[in-house]
Design an enzyme around this catalytic site. Sequence first.
Site, PDB file in Angstrom:
ATOM      1  N   GLY A 334       0.782  -1.224   0.000  1.00 52.03           N
ATOM      2  CA  GLY A 334       0.000   0.000   0.000  1.00 52.03           C
ATOM      3  C   GLY A 334       0.816   1.276   0.000  1.00 52.03           C
ATOM      4  O   GLY A 334       1.829   1.364   0.670  1.00 52.03           O
ATOM      5  N   THR A 335       0.320   2.273  -0.715  1.00 52.50           N
ATOM      6  CA  THR A 335       1.036   3.519  -0.883  1.00 52.50           C
ATOM      7  C   THR A 335       0.060   4.670  -1.030  1.00 52.50           C
ATOM      8  O   THR A 335      -1.130   4.479  -1.205  1.00 52.50           O
ATOM      9  CB  THR A 335       1.904   3.494  -2.153  1.00 52.50           C
ATOM     10  OG1 THR A 335       1.060   3.182  -3.263  1.00 52.50           O
ATOM     11  CG2 THR A 335       2.991   2.454  -2.082  1.00 52.50           C
TER      12      THR A 335
END
Length: 515
Positions: A334-335
């Site tokens: 995730g980013t």
Amino acid sequence: MTLGSVAAGHPLTADAAAEALRAGGNAFDAAVAALCAACVAEPVLASLGGGGFLLARPAGGAPEVFDFFAQTPRQRRPAAETDFRPIVADFGDAAQEFHIGLGATATPGAVAGVFAIHAALCRLPIADLFAPARDMARQGLAMTAFQHGINRIVEPILRASTQALALFADPDHPDRLAPVGTRMRMPDLDYALGVLASDGPDVFYRGDWAHRLTRDCAERGGQLRLEDLASYAVVRRPALSRRYRGAVVHTNPPPSQGGSLIAFTLALLQQVDPSAWGQGSAEHLDALASAQELTQRLRRDGAFEHADWAAALEPETLDRFTALMREAAVFTRGTTQISVADAEGNLASLTLSNGEGCGYVLPGTGIMLNNMLGEEDVNPQGFHRWPRDRRISSMMAPTLVALPEGCWVVTGSSGSNRIRSAILQVITNLVDFGLDVERAVAAPRLHFEGDLLNLEPPLAAETLAQLAGRWPSIKTWSQKSVFFGGAHTVLMDARGCASGAGDPRRGGVAIEVSA
């Protein structure tokens, strides 16, 4: 007067960047302010306990990457002594196993990155850039439906410790996650940002915080030691640049994989002419899927089997990238993405990640540490076998595109392995089909991985039937999804006028900033 444009994953993240521009800052001031704000507004995706990349292009200068991603520790602790445990995240129609605990934490780079970017490129005092995040953390902000949904997915991580749950809990019911609309405050993070503004990064890498973190690691099954933190350094690299038709694409170079794989896929697509088929046609989607499938083969095998496609690639570049990618550990989770262009022509594409978080919060700071050693892609031969003291590679690929007509595009994406396919499709929508930035970001996407072709709606029945004859395993999604990334994008035209588009899949927003 237009000062620039910002696209980000939360309105308050974008507001912090806009505030920096209005205060006389440049695109890099705005990116730093937004990074800190994202740690408050998007706390599962963004944390000072993680790391990331900035692709910076000062006005008239060459694009350069600031690599402040995580580093593997210098020594491995015996697995039996390590705090390292699995949890299952529920995505609704699918579940995924992650690994958390102090033993999953790699050396964080975000704090070092903030200060390195500030020293090299910014003009406003760092305390001013921290101020919007501090105000948000102190005064609180309402829990959005999107952030609440993310929290529910990773709830087992947020319940991993009382300190982690306290960051996300309902103030009136501290045993459960805060519902939508709850005003969330982060006083410890406000305090931590104040300490960093006055004392600098040494408090994190050599001072009291470093000693507390490494003491907890020693006593509670972590990997990090003082020498890991003290030796951490931001790495600056020239961008990887490649021509695509009349455009020039600048992206994240090796040892990270994402930018290199985008460059290879573009090289393959350059051998055909998608514009002759029409955006979204069966022929267009088949070409995108084929290029992604062959790029996947490169990643898996280190070479393409079809000579006609491989001829589009320079052998020296292929050999160099393959060697670098084989040596590096890979992180893909995730980013959040921040894109900024200012009226002076400065461009900043910043991608930041904390993985899912390891469940440990550095006491007194509100900073959750990353879980980047708990990812399967870092451990292709099994967990606890990562290469020591090495910058972890990533699919993150902050990207700039110089269009033939003199415009610049600032983009990047969140979305794990879908990062490269999201960025790729934004680029081709702009270059091959001449879509404006909002339509280029919102257009339906596809992603090929393993043997499965994922297709986002809307999709004509005839088009699907044609693709089914070519691709035996197809999943058609019922609606636009976070699965396909979050490519928040801005465009600066040749006259210095900026516009932007937040990716609707991840609650993105865009702000055109005026004086």
